[in-house]
Design a protein around this motif. Structure first.
Motif, mmCIF file in Angstrom:
data_model
loop_
_atom_site.group_PDB
_atom_site.id
_atom_site.type_symbol
_atom_site.label_atom_id
_atom_site.label_comp_id
_atom_site.label_asym_id
_atom_site.label_seq_id
_atom_site.Cartn_x
_atom_site.Cartn_y
_atom_site.Cartn_z
ATOM 1 N N THR A 133 0.833 -1.207 0.000
ATOM 2 C CA THR A 133 0.000 0.000 0.000
ATOM 3 C C THR A 133 0.865 1.254 0.000
ATOM 4 N N GLN A 134 1.889 1.263 0.852
ATOM 5 C CA GLN A 134 2.769 2.432 0.950
ATOM 6 C C GLN A 134 3.420 2.767 -0.390
ATOM 7 N N VAL A 135 3.902 1.742 -1.076
ATOM 8 C CA VAL A 135 4.618 1.977 -2.333
ATOM 9 C C VAL A 135 3.654 2.159 -3.494
ATOM 10 N N ASP A 136 2.701 1.252 -3.610
ATOM 11 C CA ASP A 136 1.832 1.253 -4.784
ATOM 12 C C ASP A 136 0.896 2.457 -4.811
ATOM 13 N N LEU A 137 0.348 2.833 -3.653
ATOM 14 C CA LEU A 137 -0.570 3.974 -3.631
ATOM 15 C C LEU A 137 0.159 5.263 -3.996
ATOM 16 N N SER A 138 1.383 5.422 -3.492
ATOM 17 C CA SER A 138 2.136 6.635 -3.844
ATOM 18 C C SER A 138 2.448 6.642 -5.345
ATOM 19 N N ALA A 139 2.782 5.478 -5.890
ATOM 20 C CA ALA A 139 3.045 5.401 -7.333
ATOM 21 C C ALA A 139 1.775 5.695 -8.134
ATOM 22 N N ASP A 140 0.623 5.216 -7.652
ATOM 23 C CA ASP A 140 -0.654 5.501 -8.320
ATOM 24 C C ASP A 140 -0.924 7.001 -8.351
ATOM 25 N N LEU A 141 -0.703 7.679 -7.223
ATOM 26 C CA LEU A 141 -0.956 9.115 -7.149
ATOM 27 C C LEU A 141 -0.043 9.883 -8.098
ATOM 28 N N ILE A 142 1.226 9.483 -8.147
ATOM 29 C CA ILE A 142 2.169 10.156 -9.052
ATOM 30 C C ILE A 142 1.757 9.918 -10.500
ATOM 31 N N GLU A 143 1.356 8.694 -10.801
ATOM 32 C CA GLU A 143 0.918 8.392 -12.168
ATOM 33 C C GLU A 143 -0.295 9.232 -12.553
ATOM 34 N N ASP A 144 -1.222 9.416 -11.624
ATOM 35 C CA ASP A 144 -2.392 10.258 -11.897
ATOM 36 C C ASP A 144 -1.974 11.688 -12.205
ATOM 37 N N LEU A 145 -0.922 12.162 -11.541
ATOM 38 C CA LEU A 145 -0.487 13.553 -11.691
ATOM 39 C C LEU A 145 0.297 13.798 -12.968
ATOM 40 N N ILE A 146 1.197 12.876 -13.328
ATOM 41 C CA ILE A 146 2.120 13.159 -14.426
ATOM 42 C C ILE A 146 1.907 12.265 -15.640
ATOM 43 N N GLY A 147 1.021 11.278 -15.529
ATOM 44 C CA GLY A 147 0.688 10.462 -16.689
ATOM 45 C C GLY A 147 1.574 9.260 -16.916
ATOM 46 N N SER A 148 2.575 9.058 -16.050
ATOM 47 C CA SER A 148 3.400 7.856 -16.165
ATOM 48 C C SER A 148 3.758 7.377 -14.769
ATOM 49 N N ARG A 149 3.916 6.080 -14.663
ATOM 50 C CA ARG A 149 4.188 5.485 -13.354
ATOM 51 C C ARG A 149 5.677 5.587 -13.040
ATOM 52 N N PRO A 150 6.032 6.010 -11.821
ATOM 53 C CA PRO A 150 7.454 6.076 -11.479
ATOM 54 C C PRO A 150 8.065 4.682 -11.416
ATOM 55 N N ILE A 151 9.303 4.570 -11.853
ATOM 56 C CA ILE A 151 9.998 3.287 -11.787
ATOM 57 C C ILE A 151 11.040 3.274 -10.673
#
Length: 203
Positions: free
Chosen positions: A46-64
């Motif tokens: 949850t800690q990692v995936d939710l933060s990655a989901d939020l970033i993806e929503d903001l910038i259009g790509s998922r952080p790696i």
């Protein structure tokens, strides 16, 4: 998602977008900055995936890229992040900026750590850890760059390899992928001579 409803959240969202507009990459650092080895598998995800989901929503790509809080890792954490396709980015040049209150102290610690690593391990450079939530860290950054520029003048006069300011970690590490073998360490890349020479000319 629901992000952006509060003034602080809107400000943070715009900051992330501005970072990307300026050409920087964005990684995740978890939702709540908790030590991942201390939480359950579900909480870690949850800690990692939710933060990655939020970033993806903001910038259009998922952080790696992911930096585990405090650099705290375990075999279980490494395995989860590897399976999820993340590449962990740690650091080797700490500045102690979260323990001090002046840019003088940050610069002094940086120089001491850099010079000690050069003397003890023969290593020059690496990834510098700074926290931009501290004004003294922000003030120290151009001073660190100026110090490295001065060192470059000395190195150039000696005909030695220069410090190169790199803005893309993909020059050094391949992205972890779910299909990779069991190794949790991202494979290193070695720059070819032509690329290295071009970067040295630019430096």
């Amino acid at each position: 998602g629901d992000q952006g409803n509060l003034p602080h959240e809107r400000q943070s969202a715009e900051l992330v977008r501005e970072i990307v507009r300026r050409g920087h990459f964005v990684g995740t650092h978890t939702m709540d900055h908790i030590q991942l080895p201390l939480v359950s598998n579900q909480d870690m995800a949850t800690q990692v995936d939710l933060s990655a989901d939020l970033i993806e929503d903001l910038i259009g790509s998922r952080p790696i890229w992911v930096r585990p809080p405090g650099g705290s890792r375990s075999a279980r954490v490494d395995a989860h992040l590897m399976r999820s396709g993340f590449t962990q980015m740690l650091w080797n040049l700490g500045t102690g900026d979260f323990q001090v209150r002046s840019s003088d102290d940050v610069l002094t610690t940086f120089r001491r750590v850099l010079e000690r690593r050069e003397a003890d391990a023969g290593e020059r450079g690496g990834i510098v850890l700074l926290h931009d939530i501290h004004t003294w860290s922000v003030e120290a950054f151009p001073r660190i760059v100026a110090y490295l520029d001065l060192r470059n003048c000395e190195l150039l006069a000696q005909g030695d390899e220069l410090f190169d300011f790199v803005d893309d970690p993909a020059l050094f590490y391949q992205q972890r992928r779910e299909t990779d073998d069991a190794s949790t360490v991202a494979p290193l890349l070695t720059l070819d001579e032509a690329t290295l020479e071009a970067r040295q000319i630019r430096a």
